[in-house]
Write a protein that holds these residues in place. Structure first.
Motif, PDB file in Angstrom:
ATOM      1  N   MET A 154      40.255 -39.940 -34.988  1.00 40.88           N
ATOM      2  CA  MET A 154      39.008 -40.380 -35.615  1.00 40.88           C
ATOM      3  C   MET A 154      37.820 -39.521 -35.207  1.00 40.88           C
ATOM      4  N   ASP A 155      37.933 -38.855 -34.076  1.00 38.82           N
ATOM      5  CA  ASP A 155      36.888 -37.901 -33.685  1.00 38.82           C
ATOM      6  C   ASP A 155      36.785 -36.747 -34.673  1.00 38.82           C
ATOM      7  N   LYS A 156      37.849 -36.534 -35.442  1.00 44.15           N
ATOM      8  CA  LYS A 156      37.864 -35.441 -36.419  1.00 44.15           C
ATOM      9  C   LYS A 156      37.222 -35.842 -37.743  1.00 44.15           C
ATOM     10  N   LYS A 157      36.753 -37.090 -37.815  1.00 48.20           N
ATOM     11  CA  LYS A 157      36.094 -37.581 -39.025  1.00 48.20           C
ATOM     12  C   LYS A 157      36.980 -37.392 -40.262  1.00 48.20           C
ATOM     13  N   PRO A 158      38.120 -38.049 -40.298  1.00 47.40           N
ATOM     14  CA  PRO A 158      39.019 -37.912 -41.454  1.00 47.40           C
ATOM     15  C   PRO A 158      38.332 -38.346 -42.747  1.00 47.40           C
TER      16      PRO A 158
END
Length: 485
Positions: free
Chosen positions: A176-180
């Motif tokens: 989720m840190d990758k902003k899917p």
């Protein structure tokens, strides 16, 4: 061979077979146990799977190759030690960077140091995949690699191969840190609900991604679906409250959250969620009606009254919602809490056809004359006191056992609105039938004598009939003296 001897031989062979299979059966049924702790920057992890035990000590960031079979880098000052014990044998690898950053790798069998190549390298390639799946070692690097090769879907596939909820939660957080993309969020929520058994870690994942999950209808549905996997009412209520407080949630999504809250067994947590919805949201009629209906799942009168009182403060309820409130009230056993909700009802809520149900609750569900009188006096003040209302109120008053309380109610009723002759007759008949105290009966007759004197013969006949029930000549004389006949 006799039957007895055959049976003995059968059980003997079966016993030998079970003894032979026992270690394997035990191993197959043994779950993986992981424990970890950190001290002075060094982290220690122990993993036990049946008769096999790993112990990993490390410090710094560890990097692995793309096949997860070799350690390729460790940050300066870091190290890793991997030990494996199985069936009495022990192997160990120690890896740390030298001054130039090159990795120095040492391999031990028992307490004896062996050449790292080829046996040590081969052994590390065998154990490292299990280690990275059971710990957060190289987790960020692995998530980066998965995401680079196949996006969210590839990361989720990798998560399914992990060995513990703690590790899965860490990978979800990194994902989720990758902003899917928003289109990926429903899939992430569903996989989290399916793969994470721990309520603590699943709630953690849902809380971290709540804004992204709740940004779309599909994401909200998946979020709610995942919350249904939570077994603990504490965590499920916590997650639902996050959604309630989220401004992105619309009425349709809120309706589904109300449906999800049916899964809460705890009265405390169900009331917490429902009160939270009332406090934080402007509920439309449909959702308010659904919410009020859910109070019927609350067994505790305290918590049910808490929610119903809040609902009454929302303004004018729809007819459907009000009927549901009254039905929920009728199932409560505590006079105190029934009256509490009564006091929250507005004047418009206590009028009309609902008077029959309200007075029925007072007469049938309340055991305390004190609370009956308190409730009936409240109804007197807000009612139109038409013929129908009068009948309902007098019927409910007939359930009052105390002469004192019944006298107070009848006097209050006649003072608020002057009764017509028909109503006057009914008051007199009720007093005559239910009040045994000469003093209280005389007090009622004296109070009503003026109305009776200005009424017709029916009222006077009812007055005389009531006076005949007075045993005391003194009180009887006072009552009859007040009657103009």
């Amino acid at each position: 061979m006799s039957l007895s001897h055959k049976m003995k031989l059968f059980f003997f062979r079966t016993g030998i077979l079970l003894l032979f299979l026992f270690p394997f059966l035990t191993y197959a049924q043994t779950s993986i146990k992981t424990s970890s702790w950190k001290k002075n920057g060094k982290k220690t992890i122990k993993i036990k799977n049946g008769t096999t035990e790993y112990e990993i000590e490390y410090e710094g960031d560890i990097s692995v190759n793309d096949s997860d079979t070799d350690i390729t880098a460790i940050t300066r000052g870091g190290f890793i030690k991997i030990s494996k014990s199985s069936f009495g044998s022990k192997r160990r690898i120690e890896i740390s960077p030298d001054g130039a950053g090159r990795l120095v790798k040492k391999y031990y069998v028992g307490s004896s140091k062996q050449d790292y190549d080829p046996e040590g390298r081969k052994w590390l390639a065998e154990v490292l995949p299990d280690i990275v799946r059971s710990t957060t070692i190289a987790a960020k690097q692995r998530v980066d690699r998965f995401y680079r090769k196949g996006g969210t879907s590839r990361v989720l596939t990798g998560i399914k191969d992990l060995e513990s909820d703690y590790v899965r939660a860490a990978y979800f957080s990194l994902l989720m840190d990758k902003k899917p993309a928003s289109s990926d969020m429903p899939k992430i929520a569903r996989v989290a609900g399916e793969e994470i058994d721990s309520d603590h870690y699943l709630a953690q994942v849902l809380a971290k991604g709540q804004d992204e999950f709740l940004a779309s209808n599909q994401g909200s549905e998946a979020f709610i679906e995942a919350s249904n996997h939570l077994n603990s009412d504490h965590y499920q209520a916590q997650v639902l409250m996050l959604a309630v407080n989220n401004g992105k949630v619309n009425d349709t999504q809120l309706s589904k959250m109300l449906t999800a809250s049916k899964g809460l067994d705890s009265d405390h947590y169900l009331a917490q969620v429902l009160v939270g919805m009332i406090n934080e949201r402007n509920l439309n009629n449909s959702n308010l009606s659904t919410l009020v209906k859910l109070t019927e799942n609350i067994q505790s009168d305290h918590y049910r009254a808490q929610v119903l009182s809040k609902a009454m403060n929302e303004g004018d309820l729809s007819e459907e919602s009000l009927n549901t409130v009254l039905h929920s009230l009728s199932e409560m056993g505590s006079d105190q809490y029934i009256v509490q909700v009564f006091m929250e009802m507005s004047e418009s809520d206590l009028k009309g056809k609902d008077m029959a149900m309200l007075t029925n609750i007072i007469s049938e569900k309340m055991g305390s004359d004190h609370y009956r009188l308190q409730s009936l006096n409240r109804l007197i003040k807000v009612s139109d006191l038409n013929s129908s209302d009068y009948n309902h109120l007098l019927k409910a008053a007939s359930s009052i056992g105390s002469d004192h309380y019944l006298k107070d109610f009848l006097l209050q009723l006649s003072k608020v609105k002057r009764p017509n002759e028909t109503q006057l007759v009914k008051i007199l008949e009720l007093a005559s039938e239910r009040i045994g105290s000469d003093h209280y009966l005389t007090e009622i007759l004296l109070s009503l004598s003026g109305n009776v004197n200005s009424s017709g013969s029916n009222a006077k006949s009812a007055y005389k009939a009531a006076a005949k029930n007075i045993g005391s000549e003194h009180y009887y004389g006072r009552a009859m003296k007040a009657l103009n006949d």
